[in-house]
Design a protein around this motif. Structure first.
Motif, mmCIF file in Angstrom:
data_model
loop_
_atom_site.group_PDB
_atom_site.id
_atom_site.type_symbol
_atom_site.label_atom_id
_atom_site.label_comp_id
_atom_site.label_asym_id
_atom_site.label_seq_id
_atom_site.Cartn_x
_atom_site.Cartn_y
_atom_site.Cartn_z
ATOM 1 N N GLN A 100 -26.403 31.585 -73.010
ATOM 2 C CA GLN A 100 -25.434 31.407 -74.084
ATOM 3 C C GLN A 100 -26.071 31.612 -75.450
ATOM 4 O O GLN A 100 -25.492 32.253 -76.333
ATOM 5 N N ALA A 101 -27.283 31.080 -75.611
ATOM 6 C CA ALA A 101 -27.985 31.250 -76.885
ATOM 7 C C ALA A 101 -28.320 32.715 -77.113
ATOM 8 O O ALA A 101 -28.200 33.235 -78.231
ATOM 9 N N GLN A 138 -27.469 43.190 -73.376
ATOM 10 C CA GLN A 138 -26.074 43.460 -73.712
ATOM 11 C C GLN A 138 -25.905 44.922 -74.061
ATOM 12 O O GLN A 138 -26.665 45.476 -74.863
ATOM 13 N N GLU A 150 -26.713 35.337 -75.885
ATOM 14 C CA GLU A 150 -25.480 36.069 -76.163
ATOM 15 C C GLU A 150 -25.040 35.863 -77.611
ATOM 16 O O GLU A 150 -24.598 36.809 -78.277
ATOM 17 N N ALA A 151 -25.176 34.628 -78.099
ATOM 18 C CA ALA A 151 -24.819 34.346 -79.493
ATOM 19 C C ALA A 151 -25.746 35.082 -80.456
ATOM 20 O O ALA A 151 -25.306 35.598 -81.493
ATOM 21 N N LYS A 152 -27.023 35.153 -80.125
ATOM 22 C CA LYS A 152 -27.983 35.871 -80.975
ATOM 23 C C LYS A 152 -27.633 37.353 -81.049
ATOM 24 O O LYS A 152 -27.652 37.958 -82.131
ATOM 25 N N LYS A 156 -22.976 41.960 -85.519
ATOM 26 C CA LYS A 156 -22.110 41.790 -86.681
ATOM 27 C C LYS A 156 -22.850 42.077 -87.994
ATOM 28 O O LYS A 156 -22.233 42.489 -88.983
ATOM 29 N N ALA A 181 -24.681 38.743 -80.474
ATOM 30 C CA ALA A 181 -23.408 38.911 -81.183
ATOM 31 C C ALA A 181 -23.606 38.822 -82.693
ATOM 32 O O ALA A 181 -23.040 39.607 -83.460
ATOM 33 N N GLY A 182 -24.439 37.871 -83.134
ATOM 34 C CA GLY A 182 -24.720 37.737 -84.558
ATOM 35 C C GLY A 182 -25.443 38.940 -85.109
ATOM 36 O O GLY A 182 -25.163 39.394 -86.231
#
Length: 236
Positions: A141-142, A59, A144-146, A152, A148-149
Motif C-alpha cells: 500500500q505504501a 506499476q 502504491e501510494a508512493k 501526479k 501514485a504521488g
C-alpha cells in the motif's frame, strides 16, 4: 511389504524473456500469479519453498499524446518520460521496462522505448514501469501510494498525459541467490517426511539442479522454489 510414497512438486511460471536458467541469479524478474514456467510442468504449486517479501512493487504507467503533428507529439511524449526519469530519484522510485525481466530506463536509453498507436489516428502512447522498493516497514500500500504521488508530480510537456495502468505486480532481484536456503528447506521437509514412515525408510530427491522459480504468495510476498521430486523409499 514394500511401500513407496511419491510426492512430486512441479513448477509454474514462465522462463523470463531474454534470460535463461543459468543467468537468473543476476536478473530482476517480474513475479505474476498466472504463468506456467515450463509447458511440461504441472500447474500445481509446490508445498515447500522460501517465502519472503518481494524486492519491489511494480506499476505500469503510460504516457499518451495527441498533438496533431507527429514530430511534436513524439517529442512531447519522450519529453515527459525524460521528466519522469529526472524526478524518479527524488521520489524514491525507479523507471524500468520489460515484460518478464526488468532493465533500467535512463536518459541514455529512454528513446529506445517504442511508441504505439493509441485509440485515435493522431494519438500515440508509450508504456513503461515504475518500481518502488518494499521493506518490512513499507508494504504494497505504501509503495502504491508512493508511485501514485510520483506520477501526479511528473511535469507535463505540451499535450502529453501520464497515468497508471492495471494493478501492482512485484519483482525479485536474483532468484538464484536463494538456492541454498531453498535446498535447506527442502532437506528439512524431506527428513520430516521420511521419519513419518519409520527408521526403515529414507528419501530420494531429484531435480535440485533445476533453476529457482517463483510465484506470488500473498499480497506482496513471493514463493521461491526449485521444482523437485521427492520419493520416500525403503532403506536397503
Amino acid at each position: 511389504m514394500k511401500i513407496t510414497v511419491i510426492i512430486a512438486v512441479l513448477a509454474m511460471l514462465t522462463v523470463p524473456i531474454a534470460a535463461n536458467a543459468q543467468d537468473s541469479g543476476a536478473q530482476e524478474v517480474i513475479v505474476t500469479a498466472q504463468r506456467s514456467r515450463q509447458d511440461d510442468y504441472s500447474a500445481s504449486m509446490p508445498a515447500v519453498g522460501l517465502r519472503r517479501r518481494a524486492d519491489y512493487a511494480v506499476q505500469e504507467v503510460t504516457i499518451t499524446g495527441d498533438s496533431r503533428e507527429a514530430a511534436a507529439r513524439q517529442d512531447e511524449i519522450y519529453g515527459m518520460l525524460a521528466n519522469a526519469i529526472a524526478a524518479a530519484p527524488r521520489a524514491g522510485v525507479t523507471i524500468a521496462s520489460g515484460d518478464a525481466t526488468l532493465q533500467a530506463v535512463t536518459m541514455a536509453n529512454y528513446r529506445n522505448l517504442s511508441l504505439e498507436k493509441d485509440n485515435r489516428p493522431d494519438s500515440q502512447k508509450l508504456t513503461f514501469l515504475v518500481k518502488a522498493p518494499l521493506s518490512a516497514s513499507a508494504g504494497a500500500q505504501a509503495a502504491e501510494a508512493k508511485i501514485a504521488g510520483f506520477v501526479k508530480a511528473v511535469k507535463p510537456v505540451g499535450r502529453a498525459l501520464i497515468a497508471t495502468n492495471d494493478d501492482l505486480t512485484f519483482s525479485v532481484v536474483g532468484p538464484d541467490q536463494y538456492r541454498t536456503a531453498i535446498a535447506d528447506i527442502i532437506a528439512a521437509d524431506a527428513k520430516i517426511l521420511a521419519a513419518k514412515f519409520g527408521d526403515g525408510y529414507g528419501v530420494e530427491v531429484e531435480g535440485l539442479n533445476r533453476p529457482v522459480e517463483w510465484a506470488r504468495s500473498g499480497l506482496s510476498d513471493v514463493l521461491l522454489y526449485i521444482p523437485y521430486k521427492l520419493v520416500v523409499v525403503p532403506k536397503h
